[in-house]
Scaffold this motif. Structure first.
Motif, short mmCIF file in Angstrom:
data_model
loop_
_atom_site.label_atom_id
_atom_site.label_comp_id
_atom_site.label_asym_id
_atom_site.label_seq_id
_atom_site.Cartn_x
_atom_site.Cartn_y
_atom_site.Cartn_z
N PRO A 180 0.72 -1.15 -0.11
CA PRO A 180 0.13 0.19 0.07
C PRO A 180 0.94 1.24 -0.13
CG PRO A 180 -0.84 -1.68 1.63
CD PRO A 180 0.56 -2.16 1.14
N ARG A 181 0.24 2.18 -0.64
CA ARG A 181 0.94 3.64 -0.49
C ARG A 181 2.28 3.51 -1.17
NH1 ARG A 181 -1.88 3.28 3.92
NH2 ARG A 181 0.26 2.76 5.26
N SER A 182 2.92 2.64 -2.03
CA SER A 182 3.87 2.57 -2.89
C SER A 182 3.77 3.21 -4.09
CB SER A 182 4.65 1.16 -2.81
OG SER A 182 3.68 0.21 -3.49
N TRP A 183 4.65 3.24 -4.96
CA TRP A 183 4.75 3.82 -5.99
C TRP A 183 4.32 2.78 -7.15
CZ3 TRP A 183 4.40 8.90 -7.37
CH2 TRP A 183 4.83 9.67 -6.54
N VAL A 184 4.89 1.65 -6.89
CA VAL A 184 4.62 0.51 -7.80
C VAL A 184 2.99 0.22 -7.75
CG1 VAL A 184 6.75 -0.65 -8.04
CG2 VAL A 184 5.30 -1.13 -6.21
N ARG A 185 2.21 0.55 -6.66
CA ARG A 185 0.95 0.17 -6.51
C ARG A 185 0.16 1.42 -7.13
NH1 ARG A 185 -2.51 -1.47 -1.25
NH2 ARG A 185 -4.41 -1.49 -2.26
N ARG A 186 0.86 2.55 -7.07
CA ARG A 186 0.12 3.71 -7.88
C ARG A 186 0.41 3.41 -9.23
NH1 ARG A 186 3.22 6.87 -3.73
NH2 ARG A 186 1.81 7.51 -2.10
N GLY A 187 1.34 2.90 -9.56
CA GLY A 187 1.75 2.72 -10.98
C GLY A 187 0.62 1.76 -11.55
N ALA A 188 0.29 0.47 -10.73
CA ALA A 188 -0.57 -0.36 -11.07
C ALA A 188 -1.94 0.20 -11.16
CB ALA A 188 -0.74 -1.46 -9.85
N GLY A 189 -2.44 1.08 -10.43
CA GLY A 189 -3.67 1.79 -10.42
C GLY A 189 -3.86 2.45 -11.88
N VAL A 190 -2.73 3.20 -12.31
CA VAL A 190 -2.59 3.77 -13.63
C VAL A 190 -2.75 2.88 -14.71
CG1 VAL A 190 -1.39 5.36 -15.29
CG2 VAL A 190 -1.49 5.80 -12.80
N ALA A 191 -2.08 1.71 -14.58
CA ALA A 191 -2.07 0.63 -15.63
C ALA A 191 -3.43 0.08 -15.59
CB ALA A 191 -1.00 -0.44 -15.19
N PHE A 192 -4.11 -0.05 -14.39
CA PHE A 192 -5.49 -0.54 -14.44
C PHE A 192 -6.39 0.08 -15.33
CE2 PHE A 192 -9.63 -1.14 -12.41
CZ PHE A 192 -9.90 -2.58 -12.79
N ALA A 193 -6.42 1.64 -14.77
CA ALA A 193 -7.27 2.41 -15.67
C ALA A 193 -6.82 2.39 -17.18
CB ALA A 193 -7.25 3.80 -15.10
N SER A 194 -5.66 2.34 -17.54
CA SER A 194 -5.32 2.22 -19.07
C SER A 194 -5.76 1.04 -19.79
CB SER A 194 -3.84 2.71 -19.07
OG SER A 194 -3.46 3.53 -18.48
N THR A 195 -5.52 -0.12 -18.97
CA THR A 195 -6.05 -1.41 -19.71
C THR A 195 -7.52 -1.50 -19.68
OG1 THR A 195 -5.83 -2.49 -17.44
CG2 THR A 195 -3.96 -2.50 -18.83
#
Length: 440
Positions: free
Chosen positions: A386-401
């Motif tokens: 939680p609250r890590s940069w990789v998890r934030r990136g995963a959120g961006v990737a999820f929205a994009s996919t």
């Protein structure tokens, strides 16, 4: 290792062993980067720049750039998952940890059974270039495709150490050849070829992006090779970064040259046209070498990853236990490899008999890639810290996919069929008293 019934599964990655003798001959950063680059770069660069330009004109460059940018959080997400949970199941393993056996089986089947459908298209791109250079038309194209499928199957029969070394040589040669093709053609670029920028309207950019998903698929398949790295926690991120940078430079360079140099006169073989602009007509034959190497690189990565995935699905009960042979790191999943190879050759045979264009099967698997990305990134949101940069990136990737999944539209129909088959399999195993085991 299978979770015992009733135990609570920790999301903390298992500690890496200090010394794993099975991994002594595994993947290092160079081989891992080469496999990743081969999977992502693949055959898309052979013909897709021309197809995207035909769909959206110069505005297709916007689609290329957008997908390169989307690749950053996407690649980072799968690299983080692979480093924390190295396993041959790849996205199916992450789905099992995050959502349970049913979702893992669904996404595992969609990806595993999409590969035999998509491989002939990858080989067919190269076959078209060989036919263009050597003659023989469709027969040459199909024969070349069959030979490439056989060659990649043999490479993987001897394990990841052999295919990884071969891939490293292929990737180095490709990077040089593609860069040369771009640079020698750029002096012939004309700004007139960039206008009108969006001749078919801006909506065509979305259509071009849906077509280009094929060119950016590949980040997910390498996760199935994560257990074959000597040091997954350290090396997967490095290999992914190298592959991401090289892929972005090469894709954008070839796409821009296709539009700015060739304009409306681009053919189905833009790399040939670019080399001819720089070196003259004798250079056209070199493109066949590039096409064959690109296809070999992509197919090698997909065969290696999908064979490992099939073995992991058999191990975890999402496929018959017969598939599980070779699921341990350091072993060769030959049974699963035979299934993938047989399916690819069978698809090629159907194409040969029916007269369907080889490239048509590409559209049958774009939905599978999008679906795998959505499930993989959703699992990352649950599994990464939680609250890590990789998890934030995963959120961006999820929205994009999710956007990419919407763009695939009707191409999700084959995945619906496979999904129904997976549901039927799970129902049968429950009735037979052979429920799939819990998270690995």
């Amino acid at each position: 290792m299978t979770q015992a019934p009733g135990r609570t599964q920790s999301l903390t990655p298992d500690p890496l062993p200090a010394h794993d003798p099975l991994a002594e001959g595994g993947l290092g950063v160079p081989q891992g980067a080469a496999l990743t680059l081969g999977a992502v770069l693949g055959t898309g660069v052979i013909s897709l720049p021309a197809l995207a330009a035909h769909e959206a004109g110069p505005a297709s460059l916007v689609a290329w750039l957008a997908l390169v940018l989307i690749s950053v959080p996407l690649a980072s997400t799968f690299a983080a998952l692979g480093a924390r949970y190295p396993d041959g199941g790849g996205v199916a393993t992450y789905a099992r940890r995050a959502f349970g056996a049913r979702v893992a089986t669904l996404v595992g089947w969609c990806f595993y059974f999409a590969i035999p459908l998509g491989v002939p298209a990858a080989a067919g791109f190269a076959g078209a270039y060989v036919a263009d250079s050597a003659g023989g038309g469709r027969q040459t194209q199909l024969a070349t495709a069959g030979l490439l499928i056989g060659a990649v199957a043999v490479m993987n029969w001897f394990g990841i150490r052999v295919s990884g070394r071969v891939q490293l040589g292929i990737a180095a040669t490709l990077a040089v050849l593609l860069m040369v093709a771009t640079l020698v053609s750029l002096p012939h670029a004309s700004t007139a070829n960039l206008t009108p920028f969006a001749p078919h309207g801006w909506a065509a950019v979305g259509s071009a992006a849906a077509l280009l998903i094929w060119a950016f698929a590949g980040w997910e398949v390498v996760t199935s090779l994560s257990s074959d790295y000597r040091h997954p926690a350290r090396d997967i991120g490095r290999a992914t970064t190298i592959a991401l940078v090289v892929m972005g430079v090469l894709y954008l360079g070839v796409a821009f040259a296709t539009v700015a140099v060739l304009g409306e006169h681009t053919s189905k073989a833009p790399l040939s046209d670019l080399l001819v602009r720089g070196f003259g007509e004798p250079a056209r034959g070199v493109t066949s070498v590039v096409a064959v190497l690109l296809s070999l690189g992509a197919m090698n990565a997909y065969f290696a990853g999908s064979a490992r995935l099939g073995a992991a699905l058999g191990r975890d009960g999402s496929l018959p236990a017969w598939f599980a042979r070779g699921s341990t790191a350091g072993q060769v999943p030959r049974r699963s490899l035979v299934v993938v190879t047989t399916g690819a050759l069978g698809t090629l045979g159907v194409i040969a008999v029916t007269g369907v264009p080889v490239e048509r099967t590409m559209l049958l698997v774009t939905g599978a890639f999008s679906l795998v990305y959505v499930v993989g990134t959703a699992a990352a949101i649950r599994l990464l810290p939680p609250r890590s940069w990789v998890r934030r990136g995963a959120g961006v990737a999820f929205a994009s996919t999710l956007v990419l999944l919407g763009l695939t539209g009707r191409y999700l129909v084959p995945q619906l069929v496979v999904g129904l088959a997976a549901v039927a399999w799970m129902a049968w195993t429950r009735r037979a008293g052979r429920a799939a085991p819990g998270p690995v």
